[in-house]
Structures are given as structure tokens and as C-alpha cells.
Design an enzyme around this catalytic site. Structure first.
Site, PDB file in Angstrom:
ATOM      1  N   ASP A   1      -5.304   4.216  -0.785  1.00 40.96           N
ATOM      2  CA  ASP A   1      -5.589   4.086  -2.214  1.00 40.96           C
ATOM      3  C   ASP A   1      -6.069   5.405  -2.816  1.00 40.96           C
ATOM      4  OD1 ASP A   1      -6.117   2.218  -4.502  1.00 40.96           O
ATOM      5  OD2 ASP A   1      -8.159   2.960  -4.243  1.00 40.96           O
TER       6      ASP A   1
ATOM      7  N   LEU B   1     -10.205  12.642  -3.547  1.00 45.07           N
ATOM      8  CA  LEU B   1     -11.241  12.686  -2.509  1.00 45.07           C
ATOM      9  C   LEU B   1     -12.303  13.757  -2.749  1.00 45.07           C
ATOM     10  CD1 LEU B   1      -9.926  12.124   1.096  1.00 45.07           C
ATOM     11  CD2 LEU B   1     -10.551  10.482  -0.671  1.00 45.07           C
TER      12      LEU B   1
ATOM     13  N   GLU C   1      -0.957   6.574  -2.411  1.00 45.56           N
ATOM     14  CA  GLU C   1      -0.885   6.219  -3.830  1.00 45.56           C
ATOM     15  C   GLU C   1      -1.378   7.405  -4.652  1.00 45.56           C
ATOM     16  OE1 GLU C   1      -3.966   4.424  -5.786  1.00 45.56           O
ATOM     17  OE2 GLU C   1      -2.749   3.444  -7.309  1.00 45.56           O
TER      18      GLU C   1
HETATM   19  C1  NOJ Z   1      -5.636   1.831  -7.352  1.00 46.27           C
HETATM   20  C2  NOJ Z   1      -5.441   0.366  -7.138  1.00 46.27           C
HETATM   21  O1  NOJ Z   1      -4.062   0.080  -7.149  1.00 46.27           O
HETATM   22  C3  NOJ Z   1      -6.186  -0.349  -8.251  1.00 46.27           C
HETATM   23  O2  NOJ Z   1      -5.898  -1.721  -8.240  1.00 46.27           O
HETATM   24  C4  NOJ Z   1      -7.661  -0.072  -8.097  1.00 46.27           C
HETATM   25  O3  NOJ Z   1      -8.359  -0.659  -9.174  1.00 46.27           O
HETATM   26  C5  NOJ Z   1      -7.929   1.432  -8.078  1.00 46.27           C
HETATM   27  N1  NOJ Z   1      -7.030   2.155  -7.207  1.00 46.27           N
HETATM   28  C6  NOJ Z   1      -9.331   1.720  -7.609  1.00 46.27           C
HETATM   29  O4  NOJ Z   1      -9.418   1.476  -6.230  1.00 46.27           O
END
Ligand code: NOJ
Length: 550
Positions: A203, A208, A245
Site C-alpha cells: 500500500d 515512506l 500501489e
Molecule cells: C490506499 C488504499 O487503497 C486506500 O483504500 C487507503 O485508504 C489508503 N491507501 C491509505 O492506506
């Protein structure tokens, strides 16, 4: 099994809370999901990505972790998780879990110890988070949850200082300048590998580290840490796939692949809104533009593509004019908008028009990379924009037209969220059971196209070669692989279109329609003429493509 299994994969994203309730408490769980694995196998996906299942106060649906080494009691136990993995593997399905390294919940014991000078473990955890006497540091970092948070700093009265958070104020960022934090997260990954996972979706990778005078995204220190994570995973469990991500422009995502020594996969965020833009304009230019900016990847790496996911349809990687265009087309009501995006599902976005949903999926499944489907989109589920935050795209899966859509045996008022029950998208009409028997249903169509995709390695592994027919309402391309050359034609407009393609360079002119098996015989000396109905798509295999191997 190939180490690079993810190149041939079709991923299915599951919100465990929403999928199937196995114990009748109104909340989806691991037992419920395990009992539905046959459905996923039959659908034809090959990997399941689970949204966070760890203990959490659930103020961000589990992206606010309070214990990295367990399972939230709502979802079951670690034993249930291991059973899920074993049953998935038994069916040839891979399992991808979440790693949320950037932040924890403010309820995490690490944060509780860090914030409280009287806590017995304060000395150990004092520097595990990013504390400051002022909220003026790192002023160049943008705010991501614009609709909820005024600042990336929040004052904590217990510690008497500000702490840093890129997301909600109840999600303090961990301090990666602290070697103990670095080490702790490596251990978390090993723990989930020990539970049997085949891959990890990491995520919020860009955030970081923080450095003054930068936007605190994509910093060299962040890449150095992820390279270390990759080396640790490669040594511990070779073949475990790491997916990042990073919601960034393609040139900023490229470093997340490293030289093939960082992440195996990254989502391609900028492509996604451009598929919608191209459909709204009936013109391929937005897709061509972003592909021109998309670099080739190092060996062993793969893009992850998607049309929708559990978040708002993000419009961060577009210009402000493009964002305005997208909002006007796809989010005409204010409640449909959230932060810099749109909180709607695939079917409502595309006016529940089966042809448009299919052509969007045709692009998703054939253009580049490995596709991710979002649970419920395979039956055209709707959304509920009246729910808070992103909850409206996380409603219970619609299995049948019985009570609670077959999701749960609990009383309706006990459900974690109401099922969709409107005349168009409601569970009485839109559900798995009804679509199983309908030959023209979106579900059966999805099963068919996933089977076709699985038979053709070029979709996951082939080079992309865009074709340039004069008619710009058509997006056509070749996928070339040593074993085959495929031709895909997508009509982005509602009207029938005609194109001429000169394919002489690619073979003697015969091609097989992958859907009908019909053989088309071209005139070697002339171009091929195609007529494509509104929003139609055609997939072909060019026969005797071995002439091509040069
Ligand atoms: C990205 C995730 O996809 C999202 O759902 C989340 O709220 C944020 N990161 C924070 O972790």
C-alpha cells in the site's frame, strides 16, 4: 510453476467484509470467502487479492492496522486464513495479501507507546513515528484525503507534539529513518509468507520517507528500502510477487520496478481514467497519449491494469482540464465526487450499457499487463453514493434474489452495510444466480473472455504494437509473442465504424476470430477492411505468424 506466474494472471480483488458471510453475523469473513472459491475458479480468474484482514479499528476498512500479525475477529482466525490459502491453491488460485508499511492505526501499541512518555515501552518506541514541535515541516507535501484532512500534521496532546500522516489523522506514518521500523516491516512480510501467500500488494509506496524541500514522494531512500524488501523476500521465499500501489505518472512509477530488483508489478494508474476518457470522446487519443509515455519494463516486470477498485476512481494523474471533463461526464452529481475522484462503480459509470462495459473490459484484458477485476463488477453491480467515504462501492456481493442478496443469513439491520436494492442495480435483478443462467449475461460473457485470455499467452506476455487506422474512433493493436500474434480492434464510439488495416507485414493475411473461430482470408496484396458495430470489439489470431519472426 513459473516464477513469473503473475504475467499470465487475472486478479480478482475481494473486500472480505463484503463478499460472503459464513457465520451469520452480517459481516463477510474468511470462511464465507473460502466457501465461494468455486465461484471464482469457475469465473476464470487465477489470483485473489484480499483487502486488509488484520486487526484494526476499521476507520479506514483495515488500512489502519493495529496488529500486523493476526486476523481481525470479524473475519476469523489465522487458521481460517491458512485454510483459505490451502483451498485456493487446491483450485489453482493464488492469494495476494496486503502489506501496509507506511502507517499504522493510532490504536497500534507501537503508536500508543510512542505518544505517551509515561508508557513503560516509550523509550523503545519513541522514534517509531514522525514527531515534530511544529506543523510547518514538509510543507511541499500534498494532502491526499482532501475532503477530510486539512493538514498532514495532527497535534497529539499526550506527547505534546505534532505527528505526521499522509492519510487520515488516525493513521500516523511510521518513521523509516529508524532501523528498527525498517526491520519490523521485513518481519511482517515474512510472517504473511509463512501463512502461505503468493504475493503481497504493498500500500501507498511513494510515501515512506520525508525530506525537507521535496514533495516527500518517490524519494531515493524509499526506493532503497523497497530494494531491501525485495532482496529479503527473494531470499526468504523466491517467487513471491510484490505489487506496488504508486499512484504516479509512468515515468515516476518506472523506478519502482528498479532494474528488475524492486517490485515485480505496479498498477498503471494513469491509463485507467484515459480508458473512460477515450470512451466518452469516442476517440483513442487519450489512450495513445498515455501509452506513448509508458516506458518498456525490465525483464520479469508487469503492469497491473484495472477499471475500478475499492477506492474512488482516482483523477490524480490527469490534468485539471481532463479532471473537469471526467467529472462532468462521469460524476454529474456532487455526491458522486470524492477527494480528486469519483466514487462510482463500473456499471453505473458506463450507464449500465452492456456494450460499453464489454468494450472497456476488452481493452482491460488485452492492451497491456495483467488485469485486476473488482468484485461485483463481473455482474454489473451498482453503488450507493449516499453512504460515507468509499463505502458506496463496498456493498455486499449480490449472490441471489433472496434475503440480503444471499450474502448473509443475519437480519438485514445487522449487515455491515445495506445491500443495493434499487430498481436498476438492486440484488433482485442483478445477482450471480440470475446471470448464471442468462446466456447473454455479463457474468457469462466475462467467463468466456477470461477463458479466451487464458488460452493466449500473448495477452499477458506479448509486445504491444499500436496500429494507426485513419479512423480515430477505433483502437486497434497487435500483441506479439513468439508463439502467436493477436489483433484486437475496439470501437470506442456508439456508432458503427469502418477501418482499413494493412497487415501484410505481419503474415499472409489469414486470421481466426477468437470468438467465433471463423477464418478470415485476406487478399495478400490489399488491406483488410473491418466493419465494427458501435462499442464492439474483435479479437483475432493472425495465422502463420511465424513469417513475422525477424
Ligand atoms: C490506499 C488504499 O487503497 C486506500 O483504500 C487507503 O485508504 C489508503 N491507501 C491509505 O492506506
Amino acid at each position: 510453476m513459473h516464477r513469473d506466474w503473475y504475467k499470465d494472471a487475472v486478479f480478482y480483488e475481494v473486500f472480505v467484509r463484503a463478499f460472503a458471510d459464513g457465520d451469520g453475523d452480517g459481516i463477510g469473513d474468511l470462511i464465507g470467502l473460502t466457501a465461494r472459491l468455486d465461484y471464482l475458479q469457475d469465473l476464470g480468474v487465477t489470483a485473489v487479492w484480499l483487502l486488509p484482514i488484520m486487526p484494526s479499528p476499521l476507520r479506514d476498512d483495515g488500512y489502519d492496522v493495529s496488529d500486523y500479525f493476526g486476523v481481525h475477529p470479524d473475519y476469523g482466525t489465522l487458521d481460517d486464513f491458512r485454510t483459505l490459502v490451502a483451498e485456493a491453491h487446491h483450485r489453482g488460485l493464488r492469494v495476494v495479501a496486503e502489506l501496509i508499511p507506511n502507517h499504522t492505526s493510532d490504536q497500534h501499541p507501537w503508536f500508543q507507546a510512542s505518544r505517551d512518555p509515561t508508557h513503560p515501552q516509550h523509550d523503545k518506541y519513541r522514534d517509531w513515528y514522525i514527531w515534530s514541535d511544529t506543523d510547518a515541516r514538509y510543507a511541499d507535501a500534498r494532502i491526499i484525503f482532501l475532503d477530510y484532512e486539512p493538514s498532514n500534521w495532527t497535534h497529539d496532546p499526550v506527547r505534546g507534539a505534532y505527528y505526521w500522516h499522509r492519510f487520515f489523522h488516525h493513521q500516523p506514518d511510521l518513521n523509516y529513518d529508524n532501523p528498527e521500523v525498517q526491520q519490523a516491516m521485513l518481519r511482517v512480510v515474512q510472517f504473511w509468507i509463512d501463512q502461505g501467500v503468493d504475493g503481497v500488494r504493498v500500500d501507498a509506496t511513494p510515501y515512506l520517507y520525508e525530506r525537507e524541500g521535496t514533495n516527500c514522494e518517490n524519494l531515493p531512500e524509499t526506493h532503497a528500502y523497497f530494494k531491501r524488501l525485495r532482496a529479503s523476500v527473494d531470499a526468504y521465499a523466491p517467487g513471491t510477487m510484490l505489487l506496488s500501489e504508486a499512484n504516479q505518472w509512468p515515468e515516476d512509477v518506472l523506478p519502482y520496478f528498479g532494474d528488475g530488483d524492486e517490485f515485480h508489478m505496479n498498477f498503471h494508474f494513469p491509463l485507467m481514467p484515459r480508458i473512460y476518457m477515450a470512451l466518452a470522446k469516442g476517440n483513442r487519443a487519450p489512450i495513445e497519449g498515455v501509452l506513448a509515455r509508458t516506458p518498456d519494463l525490465p525483464a520479469g516486470c508487469q503492469w497491473g491494469t484495472f477499471l475500478r477498485n475499492h477506492d474512488e476512481l482516482t483523477l490524480e494523474m490527469v490534468t485539471s482540464e481532463e479532471r473537469q471533463f471526467m467529472w462532468e461526464c462521469y460524476a454529474p452529481e456532487p455526491r458522486m465526487r470524492l477527494n480528486l475522484g469519483i466514487r462510482r462503480r463500473l456499471a453505473p459509470l458506463l450507464d449500465n450499457d452492456l456494450r460499453r462495459i464489454q468494450v472497456a473490459n476488452s481493452i482491460l484484458l488485452t492492451l497491456i499487463g495483467s488485469p485486476f477485476l473488482y468484485y461485483g463488477d463481473e455482474i454489473g453491480m451498482g453503488d450507493n453514493i449516499h453512504l460515507e467515504d468509499r463505502d458506496g462501492v463496498r456493498t455486499p456481493m449480490q449472490w441471489d434474489d433472496g434475503p440480503n442478496a444471499g450474502f448473509s443469513s443475519a437480519p438485514a439491520e445487522a449487515l455491515y452495510e445495506p445491500v443495493i436494492d434499487d430498481p436498476v442495480y438492486g440484488y433482485r435483478r442483478v445477482n450471480v444466480q440470475a446471470q448464471r443462467t442468462g446466456p447473454g449475461s455479463l457474468l457469462n460473457w466475462t467467463r468466456q473472455v477470461l477463458r479466451l485470455r487464458r488460452r493466449h499467452p500473448a495477452f499477458g506476455r506479448g509486445d504491444l504494437h499500436l496500429l494507426s487506422p485513419d479512423n480515430r474512433a477505433v483502437l486497434a493493436y497487435l500483441r506479439r509473442h513468439p508463439r502467436e500474434t493477436l489483433l484486437v480492434i475496439n470501437n470506442l464510439s456508439s456508432e458503427a465504424q469502418e477501418i482499413d488495416l494493412d497487415l501484410q507485414a505481419y503474415g499472409p493475411g489469414r486470421m481466426r476470430d477468437l470468438f467465433s473461430d471463423e477464418i478470415l482470408t485476406g487478399e495478400p496484396s490489399t488491406t483488410h477492411h473491418f466493419e465494427v458495430a458501435g462499442y464492439a470489439y474483435r479479437w483475432f489470431e493472425l495465422l502463420q505468424s511465424d513469417l513475422l519472426k525477424r
